[in-house]
Design an enzyme around this catalytic site. Sequence first.
Site, mmCIF file in Angstrom:
data_model
loop_
_atom_site.group_PDB
_atom_site.id
_atom_site.type_symbol
_atom_site.label_atom_id
_atom_site.label_comp_id
_atom_site.label_asym_id
_atom_site.label_seq_id
_atom_site.Cartn_x
_atom_site.Cartn_y
_atom_site.Cartn_z
ATOM 1 N N CYS A 1 -25.326 47.205 17.195
ATOM 2 C CA CYS A 1 -26.739 47.601 17.156
ATOM 3 C C CYS A 1 -27.638 46.682 17.982
ATOM 4 O O CYS A 1 -28.542 47.144 18.678
ATOM 5 C CB CYS A 1 -27.236 47.628 15.713
ATOM 6 S SG CYS A 1 -26.484 48.919 14.691
ATOM 7 N N TRP B 1 -19.889 62.031 26.779
ATOM 8 C CA TRP B 1 -20.291 63.249 26.065
ATOM 9 C C TRP B 1 -21.341 64.063 26.830
ATOM 10 O O TRP B 1 -21.528 65.251 26.538
ATOM 11 C CB TRP B 1 -20.854 62.900 24.678
ATOM 12 C CG TRP B 1 -22.101 62.065 24.751
ATOM 13 C CD1 TRP B 1 -22.176 60.713 24.704
ATOM 14 C CD2 TRP B 1 -23.442 62.534 24.936
ATOM 15 N NE1 TRP B 1 -23.487 60.302 24.846
ATOM 16 C CE2 TRP B 1 -24.281 61.403 24.987
ATOM 17 C CE3 TRP B 1 -24.010 63.801 25.057
ATOM 18 C CZ2 TRP B 1 -25.662 61.493 25.156
ATOM 19 C CZ3 TRP B 1 -25.391 63.897 25.231
ATOM 20 C CH2 TRP B 1 -26.196 62.746 25.279
ATOM 21 N N ALA C 1 -24.952 54.525 22.462
ATOM 22 C CA ALA C 1 -24.016 53.404 22.501
ATOM 23 C C ALA C 1 -24.327 52.393 23.595
ATOM 24 O O ALA C 1 -24.294 51.174 23.370
ATOM 25 C CB ALA C 1 -22.597 53.944 22.670
ATOM 26 N N TRP D 1 -16.236 53.751 28.116
ATOM 27 C CA TRP D 1 -17.186 54.869 28.197
ATOM 28 C C TRP D 1 -16.796 55.859 29.286
ATOM 29 O O TRP D 1 -17.504 56.830 29.535
ATOM 30 C CB TRP D 1 -18.620 54.372 28.371
ATOM 31 C CG TRP D 1 -19.168 53.835 27.086
ATOM 32 C CD1 TRP D 1 -18.985 54.355 25.840
ATOM 33 C CD2 TRP D 1 -19.971 52.668 26.913
ATOM 34 N NE1 TRP D 1 -19.617 53.586 24.890
ATOM 35 C CE2 TRP D 1 -20.232 52.542 25.527
ATOM 36 C CE3 TRP D 1 -20.489 51.718 27.781
ATOM 37 C CZ2 TRP D 1 -20.993 51.492 24.999
ATOM 38 C CZ3 TRP D 1 -21.248 50.676 27.251
ATOM 39 C CH2 TRP D 1 -21.495 50.585 25.873
ATOM 40 N N THR E 1 -22.250 63.415 14.346
ATOM 41 C CA THR E 1 -23.282 63.359 15.380
ATOM 42 C C THR E 1 -23.268 64.615 16.249
ATOM 43 O O THR E 1 -24.211 64.856 16.997
ATOM 44 C CB THR E 1 -23.092 62.135 16.298
ATOM 45 O OG1 THR E 1 -21.782 62.183 16.884
ATOM 46 C CG2 THR E 1 -23.247 60.833 15.516
ATOM 47 N N ASP F 1 -9.487 54.116 24.587
ATOM 48 C CA ASP F 1 -10.596 54.949 24.139
ATOM 49 C C ASP F 1 -10.889 56.049 25.151
ATOM 50 O O ASP F 1 -12.033 56.412 25.391
ATOM 51 C CB ASP F 1 -11.854 54.112 23.880
ATOM 52 C CG ASP F 1 -12.995 54.923 23.259
ATOM 53 O OD1 ASP F 1 -12.720 55.964 22.637
ATOM 54 O OD2 ASP F 1 -14.160 54.528 23.414
ATOM 55 N N THR G 1 -10.797 61.702 15.971
ATOM 56 C CA THR G 1 -11.937 62.478 15.463
ATOM 57 C C THR G 1 -12.429 63.496 16.493
ATOM 58 O O THR G 1 -12.431 63.238 17.694
ATOM 59 C CB THR G 1 -13.097 61.543 15.076
ATOM 60 O OG1 THR G 1 -13.298 60.591 16.118
ATOM 61 C CG2 THR G 1 -12.767 60.806 13.787
ATOM 62 N N GLU H 1 -13.278 54.527 15.187
ATOM 63 C CA GLU H 1 -13.243 53.070 15.324
ATOM 64 C C GLU H 1 -13.304 52.353 13.981
ATOM 65 O O GLU H 1 -12.887 51.206 13.864
ATOM 66 C CB GLU H 1 -14.409 52.606 16.208
ATOM 67 C CG GLU H 1 -14.217 52.846 17.681
ATOM 68 C CD GLU H 1 -14.484 54.289 18.081
ATOM 69 O OE1 GLU H 1 -14.170 54.660 19.212
ATOM 70 O OE2 GLU H 1 -15.017 55.049 17.260
#
Length: 724
Positions: free
Chosen positions: A647, A427, A578, A422, A194, A334, A269, A212
């Site tokens: 989703c 990001w 997300a 989060w 992404t 996270d 990652t 994840e």
Amino acid sequence: MNRPGPYLRLPGVPTSLFITAVALSVAFTAQSYAADKPAAVDGARISAADQEPGNWMSHGRTYDEQRFSPLTKINDSNVAGLGLAWTYKLDIDRGVEATPIVVDGVMYTTGPFSVVYALDARSGKLLWKYDPHSDRSRAGEACCDAVNRGVAVWEGKVFVGVLDGRLEAIDAKTGERVWSVDTRTDPNRSITITGAPRVVKGKVIIGNGGAEYGVRGYITAYDANTGKQDWRFFTVPGDPKLPPENKAMEIASKTWFGDKFVEQGGGGTVWDSMSYDPKLNLLYIGVGNASSWNPRLRSEGKGDNLFLSSIVAINPDNGEYVWHYQTTPGDAWDFTATAHIMLADLKIDGKMRQVLMQSPKNGFFYVIDRKTGELLSAKNIVPINWATGVDMKTGRPIVDEKAAVYWRDPEKKALLVQPGFWGAHDWQPMSYNPQTGLVYIPAHIMSALYQDVEGQPPRKKFKSMYQLQVNTGMMPEDPDGLRKLADTWTGKLIAWDPLKQEARWEVPYSTIFNGGTLSTAGNLLFEGTADGRVVAYSADKGKVLWEQPANTGVMAGPVTYEVDGEQYVTFMAGWGGAFSTFAGALSLRAGVKPNAQVLTYKLGGTAKLPDLKYKYADRKVDPPAFTGTTEQVDKGRALFNGHCDTCHGINAISGGVLPDLRMLSKENHQMFLGIVYGGRVNDGMPSFAEELKPDEVELVHQYIIKRANDLKKEMASAKTAAAK
């Protein structure tokens, strides 16, 4: 601030004359090649980017990724006259997170599913479009919607990372593919892309996502001309039964325990952040979270687990390790370190220091010596409870055992940790203004419940990334409970002084996931918001100077550029990602719909903002009668939140980007099993035939019917209350 370039200055030649010569050389190159060779960008041109401020040639404009523009034609005295110059509608209304690249009057940007657009930067006219035909059936293997953060350009080529794991080169003039490589180390793992590539010394560098879902993190460099792999840097160890591949893995392997992490991949990652210092010849990468989040399940609850949640300096010539700084040793929440990394020269204690700055998810703002990795300062930007500070002698966070260490609790209680997954900053890129000395951070204020579990289920595709990591009971089903929780998930724009490690000014927002920032020499700070606005603040004081509606939420970082003497500001707009998918119930507070578009402004612009045409506007709540049992609902809820919530929203409350299953039509209720097993590839929904048995699908269906009837009652009650 001086930005070093790859040139050798001749003895006896004045610096001013040397810089002028470089500027003239760069300008001549740009003019010579712009007509017949678009995207004629190389390292020299990026290093001298301030000499042609009208272009935005790399992801952060410059290699140091400051996202600061020297342009001043739009400034704090005239920004109120900014109007819409042009718009361009993207093909797919999903999350938009790209930073456009603008070179010699051409804008290169991306939309959902990694589609690339080349637009005339003056008018928004489409020059060409490239669809890499990403395997949309694998969208469920991407944690955070079918997003893409943009392209890189180099010597006539445009490079894009494709959601399904490919890296592709496109001819910047024709829009035709030049080469394509599969970056995945294992096609059976959920490895995605992404992030935006970067190009350093002729090497296209790209990381991957998928922690994840069980992958081993890495970042890879490819030859820009051929696509041939040059080097690969793994971020976590492989099988402990095998010898470490290199020095970095030798260091990392000593910080992991057991072998459970091998099946889960370890994580780590490198899915977004990079920056580069040409003078030191160091590439800086931000490394992500673990797989799984629970340290007990992945590493026997022991060890720092390098290089999770770390900033790592790499030699870009060969991919060799140079130094690292781990922001969150043994990460359990996270708290990725993949947030934006910026380079600057700051005067600290009377001495100029070459520093690196990052504000990762864990809530601290770090100032680090970028040559050595030495921690210079760290302070939390928002209230946190997982740590009480950072030990300046060791560089390690001082973890609050009672508040945060859920995996050691013998009673396996859920602990409320702030910030949550989060983070205090995700990001969305921050920016640094060397004139004000401030860093502008789109911050989150949120918390989440974390809880130890008995065992990690087998790694599977499409498994909800949160179900195995976070106590999903944190998200109530009732409207009153949701409203109370929403009040605790807010955002703010922080103007942060990196020298004093304190906020200079702040602007509160009603929700998290507001957009990245751009600062300019015109004393301006631009940001889009989750609630559907584009705003300009004074960079020094945070005063609102200009604001217009965007007809959707804005998450990406804006850019500014100049063509034919006119300055423009562009926002990539489009709600998704997300927050709006998984936490649909909370994201509804933003009050926006998905509407993927490019919005470009200039002084005196008179274009009209197109009307929003929402794909799901005509959906109705007309469910069949609920005939299930409490036991079926409980089992169905667990299955839904284990497979579908990433989703369609936890507890079946969608944020509106993807269908709200509580509003299924009668026909779709009748075809429910067929839809789940057949999938809907064009929309990114895979088949769940290998994941769910028919009786499990029926349990999910019963839960959705129950939630649809709940919604019908809520709407009827609200209508009655309004009538009174």
